[in-house]
Scaffold this active site. Sequence first.
Site, short mmCIF file in Angstrom:
data_model
loop_
_atom_site.label_atom_id
_atom_site.label_comp_id
_atom_site.label_asym_id
_atom_site.label_seq_id
_atom_site.Cartn_x
_atom_site.Cartn_y
_atom_site.Cartn_z
N GLU A 233 0.88 -1.17 0.00
CA GLU A 233 0.00 0.00 0.00
C GLU A 233 0.92 1.21 0.00
O GLU A 233 1.56 1.52 1.01
CB GLU A 233 -0.92 -0.01 1.22
CG GLU A 233 -2.10 0.94 1.10
CD GLU A 233 -1.83 2.28 1.73
OE1 GLU A 233 -1.47 3.21 0.98
OE2 GLU A 233 -1.96 2.41 2.95
N CYS A 267 -1.86 8.81 2.80
CA CYS A 267 -1.80 8.39 1.40
C CYS A 267 -3.18 8.45 0.75
O CYS A 267 -3.30 8.69 -0.45
CB CYS A 267 -1.24 6.98 1.29
SG CYS A 267 -2.11 5.78 2.32
#
Length: 448
Positions: A233, A267
């Site tokens: 990720e 993010c």
Amino acid sequence: MSEVVTRDPATGRELRRYPAHDDAVVERALAETSAAARTWAAVELPDRLAMLRAAGKLLTERRDEYGSLITAEMGKPLAESLAEIDKCAWNCTVVADLARGWLADSEIESGAGRSWISYEPLGVIFAVMPWNFPFWQVLRFACAALAAGNAALLKHSPDVTGCALAVEALFTDAGAPAGLFRSLVIEGARVPSVSARIVADPRIAAVTLTGSERAGSAIAQAAGAALKKTVLELGGSDPFVVLAGADIAGAAAAAARSRFGNAGQSCVSAKRFIVVDEVAERFVSALLAETARLEIGPLARADLRDTVVRQIDESVAAGARLLTGGRAAAGPGFHMEATVLDHVTPGMAAFTEETFGPVAAVVRARDDDHAVELANDTEFGLGCSVWGSAGHALAVGRRIRSGALFVNAPVASDPRLPFGGIGRSGYGRELSAEGVREFTNVRTVVVA
């Protein structure tokens, strides 16, 4: 003896020194987690889930202690730290409630007398985690890995070493067997070499990483050489698309929360605000009003703040219009002004790079087609948020590449829903059934 030093981002002052783990301690951790994995795999699923439920209760009981630790090491406001702990406790409960169904054998009709799929543990999962959500990033992988019957070995960011050790103690206190979850304390200079050696070790079954593209690429290369599965990720440059017909006030309020929460160090937060010309002036005005009401914490380190300032300066030099903020805040610590840039265009740093700080980049689109073109003009593909009448926004959103699409809501992770990206945002999924099954051998069983 080497040490890891943690610092308070609000003041820059030293918090604590921790002895770094040498090769002997790393080897002991590998041996302990490997032994624990064999034992834990034989534990019945309800008993494994009972341990996670106990961990969730401890998180709630210790929320003030853990919240203060997050704020001290990472810098976010205490209210945000407490919300992070609450989300971790919720994740423990969701996995404890639902994993029996997620991991149950799945019968498949075939030509055999009987056939099914079973989900079996892999062994030790090595996790490399970042500093921005020091408990949440760990708990979302760990709950999945441990529920599936694996052990876990964590290499957390040195910036949040206290949090890393607190999570290890959390699982021990919740009843985890010795060695089931271990945290390594590795000083920054040794992280690449130690991580590569751990990935290559035959006692490691799979690897998961949340972090930068550079770190993800390095881990993926090491895991590929060892033929081990990875879940990555990575970064994101999420589009937040505002169409004609959107609730401008609601969109602007959500935009500010998404972009400036955690001081923009997320993010999955919205970063590029792609707004059709018809409503652009109204949206920018509303966003500025929302931004003026914000109180944000410091960035985690000085070098992170320096990068954000560089991205702003380069974008303004290339023609972006600075509407507010744009500078490092005066005083101690690593504070940064909340910043809004308008008339950002492709090629500018604020458009092409991930801005990991409190910077909102407003990009103006001629129409829906242009908005889709701009949204897809990125190598990232984590989340996407589209605002407008529901049917219209959904139709536009389906044309944008992303791991998640949220209509009239900001992108957020939910333990019941899979989370992850495509492109340079990584691969694989965390959370939900998909996340739990990532750390299993999906085994086909046929009885003739």
